[in-house]
Design an enzyme around this catalytic site. Structure first.
Site, PDB file in Angstrom:
ATOM      1  CE  LYS A 178      -4.220 -67.943  32.218  1.00 52.95           C
ATOM      2  NZ  LYS A 178      -5.200 -68.064  31.264  1.00 52.95           N
ATOM      3  CG  ASN A 179      -5.276 -71.858  31.852  1.00 49.38           C
ATOM      4  OD1 ASN A 179      -5.581 -70.903  31.831  1.00 49.38           O
ATOM      5  ND2 ASN A 179      -4.085 -72.309  31.049  1.00 49.38           N
ATOM      6  CB  CYS A 191      -3.930 -64.706  25.003  1.00 49.26           C
ATOM      7  SG  CYS A 191      -3.344 -64.534  26.602  1.00 49.26           S
ATOM      8  NE  ARG A 196      -7.138 -69.097  22.195  1.00 46.99           N
ATOM      9  CZ  ARG A 196      -6.870 -68.391  23.524  1.00 46.99           C
ATOM     10  NH1 ARG A 196      -6.318 -67.423  23.791  1.00 46.99           N
ATOM     11  NH2 ARG A 196      -7.175 -69.360  24.476  1.00 46.99           N
ATOM     12  CG  ASP A 211      -0.544 -72.231  27.920  1.00 44.91           C
ATOM     13  OD1 ASP A 211      -1.400 -72.648  28.527  1.00 44.91           O
ATOM     14  OD2 ASP A 211      -0.602 -71.836  26.954  1.00 44.91           O
ATOM     15  NE  ARG A 215      -6.612 -62.219  31.030  1.00 39.69           N
ATOM     16  CZ  ARG A 215      -7.519 -62.552  29.931  1.00 39.69           C
ATOM     17  NH1 ARG A 215      -7.579 -62.027  28.839  1.00 39.69           N
ATOM     18  NH2 ARG A 215      -8.261 -63.568  29.962  1.00 39.69           N
TER      19      ARG A 215
END
Ligand code: EPZ
Length: 440
Positions: free
Chosen positions: A23-24, A121, A126, A311, A419
């Site tokens: 995903k990243n 998230c 952030r 993560d 997601r």
């Protein structure tokens, strides 16, 4: 429409799950395609919300995006790129953090960009100060607006020397995507070098960039005149792989994660073995299983690569609730990533949070009053409960806890899990989980 999961715990998960691209990484490679003068093709792309959101933003900018979900192939054609109506971009306000990475490529191609306020998230503030500082050093002019930022480059973008105050993944990606066709050489010190960053460098090099990574994490990018499209297969999602490993451990099962790559997970595999898990590595992936011995408590600190990926921490917390003794975790990447432990406590976990740094890794949150260290006492019996998902990795951690718990749990807010975890309900059912999706 309102959806929630009903999970009956206590069954061992057995079987195989297929891992697709990280995903990243995939969303960043999609942004990189804007820089090319021709079409790009990306393989191993999972069907997840982040891909959907970035596709929408690319299409709003006149790019052609074709996605074959079954084959996992994404075709991206930036040939007719254009400046969109701000009202249209506005519809994506708060949807993701990825739009901030459009800055460099859009400045190069269009000379301007409007970036909607970001989502992502809630695991800390952030901020994007490193991103904006880096763009200003290239010569960008940034105007903050209520719903986003307007950015131009009146004198073009020139290579520069950037020092990352912290090895930020996103800010390093921002710099790479801006530097590769800037005028001159850019040097980034204290850069992030996660596997997802290295795969983005693979993509940019395929497109025609000249990028080198030194042993002291200084990345040097020699700006070139233009780049072509790429064909690339995304690296597997090491965060998802670790989530399945913990699911196997706490349900006392055995899960073969097809596509998982040892070299990106060495630090995780060491910790998984130290707490009492085991794994077999083969050419097609990694099989994670519980040996049946009691799990052992450990001290752990998260860190930037090659340290323990932040993560990986949240799903591991669930495993540590089943370990004998007192585990200590010092989360050094995000200031507020333990909020999810409240729901685990509701299920019976014994977890105490501290504002102190319970470890030795230098940490920006020292004396900042953030509860970024945790003590987890085990093992404790988890009982089913009604829980609501606060963020992506916590969401999957709740699924793991519910699968290990005695009795029934309901989980709300599963769209957040979608997601980052492709077809996770189908995968869990295929592994034997007693899980139903209730829509009303
Ligand atoms: C990426 O987030 C990942 N997300 C995160 O994964 C991952 O946890 C993180 O990197 C660290 O590995 C994506 O790639 C979409 P950072 P990113 O910039 O780029 C501070 C998941 O669950 N910071 O490395 O946003 C920041 O607040 C997600 O898949 C600034 O202060 O992470 C944080 O404390 C969660 N100013 C630290 O740096 C900035 O301008 C690390 O953030 C940028 C970051």
């Amino acid at each position: 429409m309102f959806e929630k999961l009903v999970i009956k715990g206590g069954k061992a998960l057995q079987g195989t799950v297929k891992l697709r691209g990280a995903k990243n990484f995939v969303s960043k490679a999609m942004v990189a395609s804007i820089l090319g003068d021709s079409k790009s093709i990306l393989h191993n792309v999972p069907r997840i919300k982040d891909v959907e959101i970035v596709s929408k933003l690319l299409i709003l900018h006149g790019c052609e995006v074709t996605y074959n979900s079954k084959a996992g192939i994404l075709e991206l054609d930036p040939e007719n790129i254009l400046s969109p109506r701000i009202a249209d971009v506005d519809t994506l306000v708060g949807a993701s953090r990825i739009p901030i990475l459009f800055c460099g490529p859009l400045l190069h191609k269009l000379g301007e960009a409007f970036i909607p306020n970001l989502g992502g998230c809630k695991i800390g503030d952030r901020p994007i100060d490193f991103h904006l500082e880096s763009l200003r050093q290239f010569g960008a002019v940034i105007t903050k607006q209520t719903n986003g930022i307007k950015i131009t480059a009146p004198d073009g973008l020139k290579g520069t020397k950037i020092h990352m105050p912290y090895p930020s993944v996103g800010a390093t990606e921002q710099t790479l995507l801006t530097a590769c066709i800037a005028d001159g050489v850019t040097e980034v010190s204290n850069a992030a070098i996660e596997p997802e960053i290295m795969d983005l460098i693979n993509v940019l090099q395929k497109m025609g960039s000249i990028i080198s990574v030194a042993t002291d994490r200084v990345i040097t990018i020699e700006g070139v005149k233009n780049l072509k499209g790429f064909t690339h297969t995304a690296l597997p999602d090491r965060a998802e792989a670790a989530s399945w490993a913990n699911a196997a451990l706490v349900t006392k099962g055995k899960i073969n994660v097809q596509g998982a790559k040892q070299q990106d997970m060495i630090t995780f595999l060491n910790i998984f073995r130290k707490i009492g898990g085991e794994f077999d590595i083969n050419d097609s992936g990694i099989t994670f299983y519980c040996t049946g011995d009691k799990l052992k408590a450990i001290p752990l600190e998260t860190d930037v690569h090659p340290g323990f990926l932040t993560d990986w921490m949240q799903p591991l917390v669930v495993s540590l609730t089943q370990a004998q003794g007192l585990s200590i975790i010092h989360e050094t990447v995000y200031e507020n990533r333990f909020g999810f432990t409240q729901a685990l406590a509701k299920m019976g976990a014994k977890i105490q949070l501290y504002t102190e740094c319970l470890g030795t890794v230098p940490c920006r949150f020292k004396q900042m009053n953030y509860k970024h260290s945790a003590a987890i006492f085990g093992s404790t019996k988890l009982m089913g409960a009604d829980i609501k998902v606060p963020d992506l990795r916590a969401g999957f951690s709740y699924l793991i806890a519910a699968l290990a718990a005695q009795g029934q749990s309901t989980v709300d807010g599963i769209d957040i899990i979608e997601r980052g975890y492709e077809f996770f309900i189908d995968k869990l059912q295929a592994l034997g989980a007693d899980i139903d999706l209730i829509k009303n």
